[in-house]
Scaffold this motif. Structure first.
Motif: not given
Length: 72
Positions: A34-44, A46-49
């Protein structure tokens, strides 16, 4: 991205409306997948990886927001 938007991402991923800016993702039932889903949503959004270690260091919406703000 605001802390409120980040809190909404946590709520959506965890399917829990009782999340606030101080809620620990893992204590609220989150796991690494589930954390990877959060990280993907953040990247989409605000563009921060971020990587998983970043998330482990900042597992609340408030802490993750500060982490993102320090990188932008």
């Amino acid at each position: 991205m605001s802390v409120d938007e980040l809190t909404d991402i946590f709520r959506n991923v965890l399917e829990n409306n009782n999340i606030n800016s101080d809620s620990d993702f893992f204590l609220m039932g989150g796991d690494s997948l589930l954390a990877t889903r959060v990280l993907s949503a953040v990247a989409r959004t605000c563009g921060v990886e971020l990587d998983f270690d970043d998330f482990l260091d900042a597992p609340t919406p408030g802490a993750l927001y500060k982490k993102i703000a320090s990188l932008t």
